[in-house]
Design a protein around this motif. Structure first.
Motif, mmCIF file in Angstrom:
data_model
loop_
_atom_site.group_PDB
_atom_site.id
_atom_site.type_symbol
_atom_site.label_atom_id
_atom_site.label_comp_id
_atom_site.label_asym_id
_atom_site.label_seq_id
_atom_site.Cartn_x
_atom_site.Cartn_y
_atom_site.Cartn_z
ATOM 1 N N UNK A 241 0.822 -1.210 0.000
ATOM 2 C CA UNK A 241 0.000 0.000 0.000
ATOM 3 C C UNK A 241 0.859 1.266 0.000
ATOM 4 N N UNK A 242 2.027 1.182 0.626
ATOM 5 C CA UNK A 242 2.942 2.328 0.556
ATOM 6 C C UNK A 242 3.447 2.534 -0.875
ATOM 7 N N UNK A 243 3.798 1.443 -1.519
ATOM 8 C CA UNK A 243 4.238 1.548 -2.923
ATOM 9 C C UNK A 243 3.092 2.032 -3.795
ATOM 10 N N UNK A 244 1.886 1.527 -3.531
ATOM 11 C CA UNK A 244 0.723 1.970 -4.302
ATOM 12 C C UNK A 244 0.487 3.472 -4.106
ATOM 13 N N UNK A 245 0.625 3.955 -2.866
ATOM 14 C CA UNK A 245 0.473 5.390 -2.609
ATOM 15 C C UNK A 245 1.522 6.192 -3.372
ATOM 16 N N UNK A 246 2.747 5.719 -3.346
ATOM 17 C CA UNK A 246 3.830 6.385 -4.070
ATOM 18 C C UNK A 246 3.530 6.464 -5.570
ATOM 19 N N UNK A 247 3.094 5.355 -6.163
ATOM 20 C CA UNK A 247 2.802 5.341 -7.596
ATOM 21 C C UNK A 247 1.592 6.211 -7.938
ATOM 22 N N UNK A 248 0.533 6.092 -7.114
ATOM 23 C CA UNK A 248 -0.682 6.859 -7.389
ATOM 24 C C UNK A 248 -0.428 8.367 -7.313
ATOM 25 N N UNK A 249 0.269 8.804 -6.278
ATOM 26 C CA UNK A 249 0.508 10.240 -6.131
ATOM 27 C C UNK A 249 1.369 10.789 -7.277
ATOM 28 N N UNK A 250 2.353 10.017 -7.712
ATOM 29 C CA UNK A 250 3.198 10.487 -8.819
ATOM 30 C C UNK A 250 2.410 10.565 -10.117
ATOM 31 N N UNK A 251 1.610 9.531 -10.373
ATOM 32 C CA UNK A 251 0.801 9.527 -11.597
ATOM 33 C C UNK A 251 -0.251 10.642 -11.566
ATOM 34 N N UNK A 252 -0.897 10.816 -10.393
ATOM 35 C CA UNK A 252 -1.910 11.867 -10.283
ATOM 36 C C UNK A 252 -1.273 13.247 -10.450
ATOM 37 N N UNK A 253 -0.088 13.438 -9.901
ATOM 38 C CA UNK A 253 0.598 14.717 -10.062
ATOM 39 C C UNK A 253 0.894 15.002 -11.536
ATOM 40 N N UNK A 254 1.422 14.019 -12.249
ATOM 41 C CA UNK A 254 1.705 14.196 -13.674
ATOM 42 C C UNK A 254 0.426 14.442 -14.465
ATOM 43 N N UNK A 255 -0.631 13.714 -14.112
ATOM 44 C CA UNK A 255 -1.903 13.879 -14.821
ATOM 45 C C UNK A 255 -2.504 15.256 -14.573
ATOM 46 N N UNK A 256 -2.460 15.709 -13.330
ATOM 47 C CA UNK A 256 -2.981 17.035 -13.024
ATOM 48 C C UNK A 256 -2.213 18.136 -13.731
ATOM 49 N N UNK A 257 -0.889 18.005 -13.764
ATOM 50 C CA UNK A 257 -0.078 19.001 -14.471
ATOM 51 C C UNK A 257 -0.406 19.021 -15.955
ATOM 52 N N UNK A 286 -0.034 20.252 -7.974
ATOM 53 C CA UNK A 286 -0.088 20.373 -6.517
ATOM 54 C C UNK A 286 -1.490 20.079 -6.002
ATOM 55 N N UNK A 287 -2.498 20.630 -6.652
ATOM 56 C CA UNK A 287 -3.883 20.423 -6.190
ATOM 57 C C UNK A 287 -4.284 18.957 -6.271
ATOM 58 N N UNK A 288 -4.053 18.354 -7.415
ATOM 59 C CA UNK A 288 -4.429 16.948 -7.590
ATOM 60 C C UNK A 288 -3.676 16.052 -6.614
ATOM 61 N N UNK A 289 -2.374 16.301 -6.453
ATOM 62 C CA UNK A 289 -1.568 15.438 -5.591
ATOM 63 C C UNK A 289 -1.952 15.599 -4.123
ATOM 64 N N UNK A 290 -2.269 16.795 -3.686
ATOM 65 C CA UNK A 290 -2.645 16.986 -2.284
ATOM 66 C C UNK A 290 -3.977 16.317 -1.966
ATOM 67 N N UNK A 291 -4.926 16.424 -2.878
ATOM 68 C CA UNK A 291 -6.207 15.740 -2.654
ATOM 69 C C UNK A 291 -6.006 14.226 -2.622
ATOM 70 N N UNK A 292 -5.250 13.716 -3.608
ATOM 71 C CA UNK A 292 -5.002 12.271 -3.642
ATOM 72 C C UNK A 292 -4.201 11.829 -2.423
ATOM 73 N N UNK A 313 1.345 14.952 -0.523
ATOM 74 C CA UNK A 313 1.009 15.303 -1.903
ATOM 75 C C UNK A 313 1.765 16.521 -2.394
ATOM 76 N N UNK A 314 1.920 17.524 -1.523
ATOM 77 C CA UNK A 314 2.688 18.710 -1.903
ATOM 78 C C UNK A 314 4.137 18.352 -2.213
ATOM 79 N N UNK A 315 4.737 17.504 -1.373
ATOM 80 C CA UNK A 315 6.125 17.102 -1.597
ATOM 81 C C UNK A 315 6.268 16.277 -2.879
ATOM 82 N N UNK A 316 5.298 15.415 -3.141
ATOM 83 C CA UNK A 316 5.358 14.600 -4.365
ATOM 84 C C UNK A 316 5.253 15.474 -5.604
ATOM 85 N N UNK A 317 4.356 16.458 -5.580
ATOM 86 C CA UNK A 317 4.218 17.350 -6.737
ATOM 87 C C UNK A 317 5.525 18.093 -7.009
ATOM 88 N N UNK A 318 6.195 18.531 -5.961
ATOM 89 C CA UNK A 318 7.450 19.257 -6.135
ATOM 90 C C UNK A 318 8.553 18.347 -6.658
#
Length: 374
Positions: A241-257, A286-292, A313-318
């Motif tokens: 689940x930690x790996x899943x969170x890592x992958x989801x937040x990165x993908x969501x950040x890229x998708x939101x951008x 940033x918005x998408x990643x923080x919500x996710x 989420x903020x750190x992942x977006x950056x």
């Protein structure tokens, strides 16, 4: 009559009074010509013959005809009418049809990109939640392929020969060591890989040794060492689940951008590095990643809270944005658009790892600080 006789025509081309007599064919014009001592008339200049048609004279004559006849018996001619155009231009005040707005292009084959993304996601999920060791193998394979792409582009574009064999073997060992022995094992494997690069390059001529081994050590740190943090996340009790969170937040950040920047992007973020990235896209990331992040920390991570997810989420977006810009800098230096062509619609493996690799240690560290190593 006068005593003067008729004179012969002179050599200068005109008739005039001479010593022999009056001008031949001249008619008396007044009393002056009846006087014995009449004053000699002023000679007329020679006028050259005018051709019947053509030349500048005809142009002048045509110009004169536009304003009036030259002679009394010449009838005036109407000025020529301009030719009527078949397709006359519209009047300035006539309504003009509005140009069709150009649709923005994504720049890639979205169908192929989505298909490849779904396929990769299925492989990752199957290996992640079935057998952890299988997922470690997937990460090791991705690392080796990424090293092959990076070293191939360095040699093709810059003539830098970073030794691939010690990098591939050491990179795979780093991922396994990180999963088995944690951060200590990852650092030891990294040091041994750098030493192997130095020794391996000694088998070739010394020219270019320094730049080759420098590129080799950089590649070892950039690809396999950063990837070991993904394997270390997996060692926790809720590792998948930690790996899943890592992958989801990165993908969501890229998708939101991408989504926000493509639709609303107006101000460039780093035009000299990546002209396609905008400040609006960064806000979307940033918005998408923080919500996710808030959702993932609340529902997926043991003992996690929503506010921790906002910070995560903020750190992942950056970190994802910086990672993307970092690889864009490398590709601009190499003069290429993609690192490879292995993944249709995506480019190469390194083009998908660009934002994941620098984000892995950030997520690993924050999760350890928030909920422990597990």
């Amino acid at each position: 009559m006068n005593d003067h006789s008729w004179g012969a025509p002179p050599q200068n081309g005109y008739w005039g009074p001479t010593d022999q007599g009056p001008v031949q064919g001249a008619a008396p014009a007044g009393p002056a010509y009846d006087a014995p001592k009449a004053q000699q008339t002023r000679p007329m200049p020679i006028v050259p013959d005018v051709p019947a048609y053509g030349g500048d004279q005809d142009a002048d004559r045509g110009a004169a005809r536009l304003s009036g006849p030259l002679f009394r018996d010449e009838t005036p001619q109407a000025p020529p009418q301009p030719a009527v155009q078949q397709n006359p231009e519209p009047m300035p005040d006539a309504p003009q049809p509005a140009p069709q707005p150009q649709k923005k292009s994504a720049g890639r084959d979205l169908g192929a990109a989505i298909g490849v993304g779904v396929g990769l996601g299925a492989v990752i999920l199957a290996s992640l939640f079935v057998v952890k060791a299988a997922f470690v193998g997937v990460v090791a394979v991705a690392v080796v392929v990424g090293l092959w792409e990076l070293t191939s582009r360095l040699q093709e574009r810059k003539g830098i020969k970073a030794p691939l064999v010690p990098l591939a073997l050491g990179g795979a060992a780093m991922v396994v060591s990180g999963y088995v022995r944690g951060a200590e094992g990852a650092w030891v494997a990294m040091a041994l890989t750098a030493l192997a690069v130095l020794v391996w390059r000694m088998t070739e001529p010394p020219e270019g040794y320094l730049k080759d081994v420098t590129a080799g050590v950089f590649a070892a740190f950039y690809v396999p060492f950063l990837a070991t943090f993904v394997a270390m996340m997996l060692t926790a009790d809720d590792g998948p689940w930690r790996v899943m969170t890592f992958l989801l937040l990165t993908v969501v950040s890229d998708t939101g951008a991408y989504a926000v920047g493509w639709r609303f992007g107006r101000h460039k973020l780093a035009p000299r590095i990546s002209p396609g990235k905008t400040r609006e896209g960064l806000l979307g990331a940033v918005t998408f990643a923080m919500v996710a992040g808030a959702l993932c920390m609340h529902f997926l991570i043991d003992d996690g809270t929503w506010w921790q997810g906002l910070l995560l989420g903020l750190a992942v977006a950056a970190s994802a944005t910086l990672g993307d810009l970092g690889e864009s800098m490398i590709k601009r230096d190499l003069g290429i658009k993609d690192m490879g062509t292995l993944l249709p619609g995506h480019g190469g493996i390194m083009d998908r790892l660009d934002s994941l690799l620098p984000t892995a240690p950030v997520v690993w560290l924050l999760l350890v600080l928030f909920v422990g190593s597990g």
